[in-house]
Design a protein around this motif. Structure first.
Motif, PDB file in Angstrom:
ATOM      1  N   GLN A 148     -82.133  39.892  63.173  1.00 14.57           N
ATOM      2  CA  GLN A 148     -83.317  40.039  63.285  1.00 14.57           C
ATOM      3  C   GLN A 148     -84.214  38.576  63.316  1.00 14.57           C
ATOM      4  N   LEU A 149     -83.502  37.882  62.403  1.00 12.22           N
ATOM      5  CA  LEU A 149     -84.088  36.400  61.969  1.00 12.22           C
ATOM      6  C   LEU A 149     -83.781  35.470  62.982  1.00 12.22           C
ATOM      7  N   LEU A 150     -82.384  35.494  63.287  1.00 17.19           N
ATOM      8  CA  LEU A 150     -81.890  34.134  63.853  1.00 17.19           C
ATOM      9  C   LEU A 150     -81.589  34.519  65.495  1.00 17.19           C
ATOM     10  N   PHE A 151     -80.926  35.552  65.801  1.00 21.31           N
ATOM     11  CA  PHE A 151     -80.224  35.557  67.394  1.00 21.31           C
ATOM     12  C   PHE A 151     -80.832  36.726  68.014  1.00 21.31           C
ATOM     13  N   THR A 152     -81.095  36.378  69.294  1.00 19.15           N
ATOM     14  CA  THR A 152     -81.290  37.663  70.282  1.00 19.15           C
ATOM     15  C   THR A 152     -80.079  38.557  70.266  1.00 19.15           C
ATOM     16  N   PRO A 153     -80.337  39.946  70.263  1.00 25.40           N
ATOM     17  CA  PRO A 153     -79.238  40.872  70.065  1.00 25.40           C
ATOM     18  C   PRO A 153     -78.108  40.703  71.122  1.00 25.40           C
ATOM     19  N   GLY A 154     -76.789  40.623  70.590  1.00 24.15           N
ATOM     20  CA  GLY A 154     -75.718  40.520  71.576  1.00 24.15           C
ATOM     21  C   GLY A 154     -75.378  39.332  71.905  1.00 24.15           C
ATOM     22  N   THR A 155     -76.189  38.214  71.526  1.00 26.49           N
ATOM     23  CA  THR A 155     -75.999  36.941  72.009  1.00 26.49           C
ATOM     24  C   THR A 155     -76.046  36.013  71.069  1.00 26.49           C
ATOM     25  N   ALA A 156     -75.730  34.679  71.113  1.00 26.53           N
ATOM     26  CA  ALA A 156     -75.790  33.547  70.132  1.00 26.53           C
ATOM     27  C   ALA A 156     -77.081  32.527  70.505  1.00 26.53           C
ATOM     28  N   GLU A 157     -77.962  33.091  70.991  1.00 27.73           N
ATOM     29  CA  GLU A 157     -79.058  32.329  71.296  1.00 27.73           C
ATOM     30  C   GLU A 157     -80.230  32.602  70.124  1.00 27.73           C
ATOM     31  N   LEU A 158     -80.672  31.402  69.487  1.00 30.93           N
ATOM     32  CA  LEU A 158     -81.514  31.303  68.442  1.00 30.93           C
ATOM     33  C   LEU A 158     -82.936  31.712  68.976  1.00 30.93           C
ATOM     34  N   GLN A 159     -83.445  32.594  67.960  1.00 31.12           N
ATOM     35  CA  GLN A 159     -84.930  32.881  68.221  1.00 31.12           C
ATOM     36  C   GLN A 159     -85.861  31.949  67.694  1.00 31.12           C
ATOM     37  N   PRO A 160     -86.876  32.012  67.782  1.00 28.26           N
ATOM     38  CA  PRO A 160     -88.124  31.114  67.307  1.00 28.26           C
ATOM     39  C   PRO A 160     -88.178  31.206  65.926  1.00 28.26           C
ATOM     40  N   THR A 161     -87.971  32.473  65.392  1.00 25.55           N
ATOM     41  CA  THR A 161     -88.114  32.425  63.870  1.00 25.55           C
ATOM     42  C   THR A 161     -86.996  31.992  63.069  1.00 25.55           C
ATOM     43  N   ALA A 162     -85.887  31.461  63.767  1.00 22.23           N
ATOM     44  CA  ALA A 162     -84.917  30.804  63.181  1.00 22.23           C
ATOM     45  C   ALA A 162     -84.956  29.327  62.804  1.00 22.23           C
ATOM     46  N   TYR A 163     -85.757  28.814  63.454  1.00 26.42           N
ATOM     47  CA  TYR A 163     -85.783  27.637  63.449  1.00 26.42           C
ATOM     48  C   TYR A 163     -86.711  26.833  61.935  1.00 26.42           C
ATOM     49  N   PRO A 164     -87.849  27.432  61.464  1.00 27.79           N
ATOM     50  CA  PRO A 164     -88.290  26.952  60.440  1.00 27.79           C
ATOM     51  C   PRO A 164     -87.212  27.240  59.229  1.00 27.79           C
ATOM     52  N   VAL A 165     -86.625  28.480  59.288  1.00 30.93           N
ATOM     53  CA  VAL A 165     -85.701  28.773  58.215  1.00 30.93           C
ATOM     54  C   VAL A 165     -84.639  27.751  58.077  1.00 30.93           C
ATOM     55  N   LEU A 166     -83.836  27.370  59.297  1.00 31.69           N
ATOM     56  CA  LEU A 166     -82.955  26.524  59.388  1.00 31.69           C
ATOM     57  C   LEU A 166     -83.185  25.009  58.821  1.00 31.69           C
ATOM     58  N   ASP A 167     -84.497  24.735  59.166  1.00 35.07           N
ATOM     59  CA  ASP A 167     -85.158  23.564  58.751  1.00 35.07           C
ATOM     60  C   ASP A 167     -84.962  23.384  57.087  1.00 35.07           C
ATOM     61  N   VAL A 168     -85.274  24.391  56.514  1.00 27.47           N
ATOM     62  CA  VAL A 168     -85.584  24.446  55.107  1.00 27.47           C
ATOM     63  C   VAL A 168     -84.329  24.468  54.706  1.00 27.47           C
ATOM     64  N   ILE A 169     -83.246  24.895  54.973  1.00 30.83           N
ATOM     65  CA  ILE A 169     -81.894  24.708  54.563  1.00 30.83           C
ATOM     66  C   ILE A 169     -81.181  23.531  54.946  1.00 30.83           C
ATOM     67  N   ALA A 170     -81.745  23.010  55.900  1.00 34.65           N
ATOM     68  CA  ALA A 170     -81.010  21.671  56.210  1.00 34.65           C
ATOM     69  C   ALA A 170     -81.532  20.593  55.305  1.00 34.65           C
ATOM     70  N   GLN A 171     -82.968  20.722  55.205  1.00 31.36           N
ATOM     71  CA  GLN A 171     -83.633  19.720  54.192  1.00 31.36           C
ATOM     72  C   GLN A 171     -82.750  19.871  52.681  1.00 31.36           C
ATOM     73  N   MET A 172     -82.630  20.998  52.332  1.00 31.40           N
ATOM     74  CA  MET A 172     -82.044  21.311  50.929  1.00 31.40           C
ATOM     75  C   MET A 172     -80.537  20.834  51.075  1.00 31.40           C
ATOM     76  N   LEU A 173     -79.803  20.889  52.100  1.00 28.31           N
ATOM     77  CA  LEU A 173     -78.654  20.580  51.892  1.00 28.31           C
ATOM     78  C   LEU A 173     -78.155  18.950  52.186  1.00 28.31           C
ATOM     79  N   LYS A 174     -79.189  18.093  52.529  1.00 27.90           N
ATOM     80  CA  LYS A 174     -78.991  16.927  52.762  1.00 27.90           C
ATOM     81  C   LYS A 174     -79.001  16.045  51.423  1.00 27.90           C
ATOM     82  N   PRO A 175     -79.648  16.288  50.389  1.00 30.66           N
ATOM     83  CA  PRO A 175     -79.388  15.310  49.046  1.00 30.66           C
ATOM     84  C   PRO A 175     -78.402  15.867  48.381  1.00 30.66           C
ATOM     85  N   ILE A 176     -77.443  16.846  48.647  1.00 28.31           N
ATOM     86  CA  ILE A 176     -76.148  17.341  48.004  1.00 28.31           C
ATOM     87  C   ILE A 176     -75.168  17.103  48.848  1.00 28.31           C
ATOM     88  N   ASP A 177     -73.847  16.975  48.119  1.00 26.77           N
ATOM     89  CA  ASP A 177     -72.753  16.506  48.991  1.00 26.77           C
ATOM     90  C   ASP A 177     -71.736  17.742  48.879  1.00 26.77           C
TER      91      ASP A 177
END
Length: 262
Positions: A131-160
């Motif tokens: 419900q947060l990430l994908f249109t049902p039955g597809t691999a298409e990202l929904q608009p609600t997915a982008y800000p969450v993935l952005d936060v995760i990406a920013q958190m992952l950058k400074p660690i290895d």
């Protein structure tokens, strides 16, 4: 009369037998509880030896760093002093960072139920629902997915830490004709998230992609809500383990030394 009184006196003291039994059982209970609370360091060392022997295919092994902090309890200043076993991380600080950032973000979108952040033996698990990430039955990202993935990406950058992305589906067939089964759809979902993190600057060497299809549900596929939660993507931040924890010897101690002159 006196005989009857004697029987009465003897009977009045029978409670002492039950009381003594009770005190004995109570003492045994405390002894067992005390013994359970003691860490047997030697058993940890024996376990480490067994594991190293197994990984070295039966050859001679050596414990590089057999030290285990036996001072569990409290430090002199009263702060916690946990028992540390080499190779098992203490507490991953990134897990608290992820949980705090995602909680603040999701409260704005009223989607706190769509994300789960937890620790397991492998690392920090971030589970994102369909419900947060994908249109049902597809691999298409929904608009609600982008800000969450952005936060995760920013958190992952400074660690290895290495990252594994695992796609999941429910047991409904894919709606996108490009995917013939749920295996393909789950892998495609993992790839979409991986590409998003790569475009955000995450090193591709850190990322592993997998798909589990419909075969690892967390709820029965009996309601639309459960299907939406089963159809998800997991991002696992893998704990770092020191490379010298397991060191099988492949030299002269195992008879495989190259110094034989041949």
């Amino acid at each position: 009369m006196s005989h009857g009184g004697g029987e009465g006196d003897g009977g009045s003291e029978r409670w002492l037998v039950s009381y003594a039994d009770f005190i004995t059982l109570l003492m045994v209970l405390f002894v067992v509880l005390y013994s359970m609370g003691q860490i047997d360091v030697e058993k940890y060392k024996q376990l480490a030896e067994s594991l190293r022997a197994a990984f070295s295919l039966g050859g001679a092994v050596r414990i590089v760093d057999p030290t285990i902090n036996q001072g569990g309890g409290k430090n002199p200043d009263g702060s916690p002093n946990p028992i540390i076993i080499p190779g098992i991380p203490r507490k991953p600080p990134e897990s608290q960072e992820v949980a705090g950032q995602l909680t603040q973000l999701l409260s704005q979108y009223n989607m706190g139920r769509e994300v789960s952040v937890q620790n397991n033996i492998e690392g920090v698990l971030i589970s994102l629902s369909q419900q947060l990430l994908f249109t049902p039955g597809t691999a298409e990202l929904q608009p609600t997915a982008y800000p969450v993935l952005d936060v995760i990406a920013q958190m992952l950058k400074p660690i290895d830490n290495n990252i594994r992305i695992v796609g999941h589906t429910d047991n409904s067939p894919p709606l996108d004709p490009r995917y013939t089964n749920n295996w393909e759809l789950s892998i495609a979902r993992a790839m979409v998230i991986a590409n998003y993190l790569l475009n955000a600057g995450i090193d591709p060497k850190r990322i592993t992609v997998a798909g589990r299809g419909e075969f690892q549900p967390i709820f029965p596929n009996d309601t639309p809500e459960h299907r939406a939660l089963n159809s998800r993507a997991d991002i696992i931040i893998i704990y770092r383990v020191e490379s010298n924890i397991i060191t099988p010897l492949l030299g002269s101690e195992t008879g495989l030394s190259s110094s034989s002159g041949n």
